[in-house]
Design a protein around this motif. Structure first.
Motif, PDB file in Angstrom:
ATOM      1  N   LEU A  12       0.833  -1.188   0.000  1.00  0.00           N
ATOM      2  CA  LEU A  12       0.000   0.000   0.000  1.00  0.00           C
ATOM      3  C   LEU A  12       0.875   1.248   0.000  1.00  0.00           C
ATOM      4  O   LEU A  12       2.067   1.183   0.282  1.00  0.00           O
ATOM      5  CB  LEU A  12      -0.899  -0.013   1.239  1.00  0.00           C
ATOM      6  N   PRO A  13       0.277   2.411  -0.330  1.00  0.00           N
ATOM      7  CA  PRO A  13       1.061   3.652  -0.266  1.00  0.00           C
ATOM      8  C   PRO A  13       1.725   3.812   1.087  1.00  0.00           C
ATOM      9  O   PRO A  13       1.204   3.370   2.111  1.00  0.00           O
ATOM     10  CB  PRO A  13      -0.002   4.736  -0.500  1.00  0.00           C
ATOM     11  N   GLY A  14       2.894   4.445   1.087  1.00  0.00           N
ATOM     12  CA  GLY A  14       3.710   4.526   2.294  1.00  0.00           C
ATOM     13  C   GLY A  14       3.052   5.245   3.453  1.00  0.00           C
ATOM     14  O   GLY A  14       1.950   5.771   3.333  1.00  0.00           O
ATOM     15  N   ILE A  15       3.738   5.244   4.570  1.00  0.00           N
ATOM     16  CA  ILE A  15       3.244   5.914   5.763  1.00  0.00           C
ATOM     17  C   ILE A  15       2.906   7.363   5.414  1.00  0.00           C
ATOM     18  O   ILE A  15       3.757   8.085   4.880  1.00  0.00           O
ATOM     19  CB  ILE A  15       4.305   5.864   6.884  1.00  0.00           C
ATOM     20  N   PRO A  47      -2.574  -4.970  11.122  1.00  0.00           N
ATOM     21  CA  PRO A  47      -1.118  -4.863  10.890  1.00  0.00           C
ATOM     22  C   PRO A  47      -0.429  -3.974  11.923  1.00  0.00           C
ATOM     23  O   PRO A  47       0.683  -4.272  12.364  1.00  0.00           O
ATOM     24  CB  PRO A  47      -1.036  -4.261   9.481  1.00  0.00           C
ATOM     25  N   ALA A  48      -1.099  -2.886  12.326  1.00  0.00           N
ATOM     26  CA  ALA A  48      -0.523  -2.007  13.340  1.00  0.00           C
ATOM     27  C   ALA A  48      -0.499  -2.690  14.702  1.00  0.00           C
ATOM     28  O   ALA A  48       0.454  -2.525  15.478  1.00  0.00           O
ATOM     29  CB  ALA A  48      -1.319  -0.705  13.418  1.00  0.00           C
ATOM     30  N   TYR A 165      -3.035   3.743  10.717  1.00  0.00           N
ATOM     31  CA  TYR A 165      -2.850   3.020  11.972  1.00  0.00           C
ATOM     32  C   TYR A 165      -1.384   2.632  12.149  1.00  0.00           C
ATOM     33  O   TYR A 165      -0.806   2.755  13.236  1.00  0.00           O
ATOM     34  CB  TYR A 165      -3.708   1.756  11.999  1.00  0.00           C
ATOM     35  N   LEU A 166      -0.789   2.161  11.060  1.00  0.00           N
ATOM     36  CA  LEU A 166       0.594   1.695  11.130  1.00  0.00           C
ATOM     37  C   LEU A 166       1.559   2.850  11.394  1.00  0.00           C
ATOM     38  O   LEU A 166       2.612   2.652  12.030  1.00  0.00           O
ATOM     39  CB  LEU A 166       0.969   0.981   9.829  1.00  0.00           C
ATOM     40  N   ALA A 167       1.219   4.050  10.952  1.00  0.00           N
ATOM     41  CA  ALA A 167       2.070   5.217  11.208  1.00  0.00           C
ATOM     42  C   ALA A 167       2.206   5.462  12.709  1.00  0.00           C
ATOM     43  O   ALA A 167       3.289   5.824  13.199  1.00  0.00           O
ATOM     44  CB  ALA A 167       1.493   6.450  10.523  1.00  0.00           C
ATOM     45  N   ILE A 168       1.129   5.264  13.450  1.00  0.00           N
ATOM     46  CA  ILE A 168       1.177   5.429  14.907  1.00  0.00           C
ATOM     47  C   ILE A 168       2.051   4.342  15.526  1.00  0.00           C
ATOM     48  O   ILE A 168       2.895   4.616  16.390  1.00  0.00           O
ATOM     49  CB  ILE A 168      -0.239   5.400  15.495  1.00  0.00           C
ATOM     50  N   ALA A 169       1.857   3.106  15.065  1.00  0.00           N
ATOM     51  CA  ALA A 169       2.657   2.003  15.605  1.00  0.00           C
ATOM     52  C   ALA A 169       4.142   2.209  15.314  1.00  0.00           C
ATOM     53  O   ALA A 169       4.999   1.929  16.167  1.00  0.00           O
ATOM     54  CB  ALA A 169       2.176   0.673  15.014  1.00  0.00           C
TER      55      ALA A 169
END
Length: 382
Positions: A12-15, A47-48, A165-169
């Motif tokens: 998917l597109p990056g963070i 994923p996060a 979500y993954l950006a926070i993780a």
């Protein structure tokens, strides 16, 4: 207008925003995560959640707070150590629920929702460090704030919700696992489930249809279109399984009435999440609206196809390389309306049964699904 037939991929597109790293201070007994309320959002946050597991010391746990109705999702994830089910997820927590959180003694809480109410409840549970988006005036309660730029109205997103979500993780020190979506381990066998006909699990050509969408009527591909696709599949040797909530049972019943009774099974409102997980695992293909079941099926590696209308396929598309998204953009899309303001959702209706059947035939050939030949000429049906 531009027509899209898009295969989503795990790449998917990056963070969307590279937040400054904020490593948690004192884990105490672990990390607790307030997961989203809706099934689709919860799946996109997995994923996060798996990434957060990596930052936790070996002697600590990963806990989740979730609506009781979807708690089985996390019971099927071995890396989740404990679950706090909320009886009323849109209300303040009960004293007993706050006590359950307090007894787990997590030092860190991560909020994957936007509620100030949940942030207050986490503080009442004596959790020292809270992290999340500073939405709805809750920023003063957070140690780590992760503000995302607002989406432009009427424009498609430049980043997927799973990546936010993954950006926070990642800001807390976690990284996406190699397979991106974690593996599920369903803690029961198919034979232990009730209310599910065994043929659903053991027939070699199961097509699962999920014609509902809790978000609103504008997202729903017409039930008569689903019936035409189901009839085509049945003529080629398969069976159809209809899935959905109790509120969607009427829609599924309308489809069932148009299909052969011995070849179509209406399970709407009769299944729990474990049953649905097995259904998607045994299915050769699934056709859904943009819904929680779409995300669940994709996470379980069931190939599928979904029709997108008023919602943003770049924001909430299925996270899977085995799924196709059909969409023809109208000038008013993505409006994100629950009900079409023009009383005629052209964006959804333009995806005809012929188009879906043609795509389904191509996917069946690509996936080596052994559909039986039909003596009549199928050209009229794609």
């Amino acid at each position: 207008m531009k027509k899209y037939v898009i295969r989503q991929t795990p790449e998917l597109p990056g963070i969307p925003v590279p937040f400054e790293k904020i490593p948690p201070g004192n884990f105490r007994n672990g990390v607790i995560v307030r997961m989203p309320n809706h099934l689709g959002d919860a799946v996109m946050a997995l994923p996060a959640l798996a990434a957060l597991k990596q930052i936790i010391p070996a002697n600590c746990g990963l806990f989740v707070i979730t609506p009781a109705g979807i708690s089985q999702l996390y019971r099927a994830l071995p890396f989740v150590d404990d679950i706090v089910p909320l009886a009323r997820p849109h209300k303040f927590w009960s004293r007993g629920e706050i006590r359950m959180v307090k007894q787990l003694r997590p030092g860190v809480a991560v909020l994957f929702n936007h509620s100030i109410r949940d942030a207050i409840c986490l503080k009442l549970a004596r959790i020292p460090e809270l992290y999340g988006e500073p939405t709805r005036n809750r920023g003063f309660l957070l140690k780590g704030k992760f503000p995302f730029p607002p989406k432009e109205k009427g424009q498609y997103s430049s980043s997927h919700q799973a990546m936010r979500y993954l950006a926070i993780a990642e800001a807390l020190g976690g990284k996406a696992i190699d397979s991106f979506m974690p593996e599920f381990t369903i803690p029961c066998a198919p034979g232990e489930l009730t209310g599910v006909t065994p043929a659903v699990f053991y027939h070699p050509l199961v097509l699962t249809l999920a014609p509902g969408a809790a978000y609103g009527a504008a997202k729903r591909w017409p039930h008569e279109y689903y019936a035409k696709v189901g009839a085509w599949w049945i003529r080629h040797g398969g069976i159809c399984v209809l899935c959905g909530s109790k509120a969607e049972a009427d829609i599924c019943e309308k489809i069932q009435k148009q299909l052969p009774g011995k070849r179509c099974f209406n399970l709407a409102g009769k299944t729990d999440l474990f049953s649905l997980m097995y259904i998607f695992r045994f299915s050769r293909f699934a056709i859904t609206n943009d819904s929680g079941l779409m995300h669940l099926a994709a996470a379980l590696k069931c190939p599928g196809l979904t029709v997108f209308g008023p919602t943003d396929l770049f924001d909430t598309g299925p996270v899977s390389s085995q799924w196709l998204m059909l969409h023809e953009r109208e000038k008013c899309a993505p409006c994100l309306k629950r009900v079409c303001p023009y009383n005629h959702p052209v964006c959804t209706l333009k995806m005809t049964p012929t188009m879906v059947i043609r795509t389904l035939k191509e996917e069946a050939a690509r996936l080596h699904i052994p559909l039986e030949k039909w003596q009549r000429n199928d050209s009229a049906n794609g």
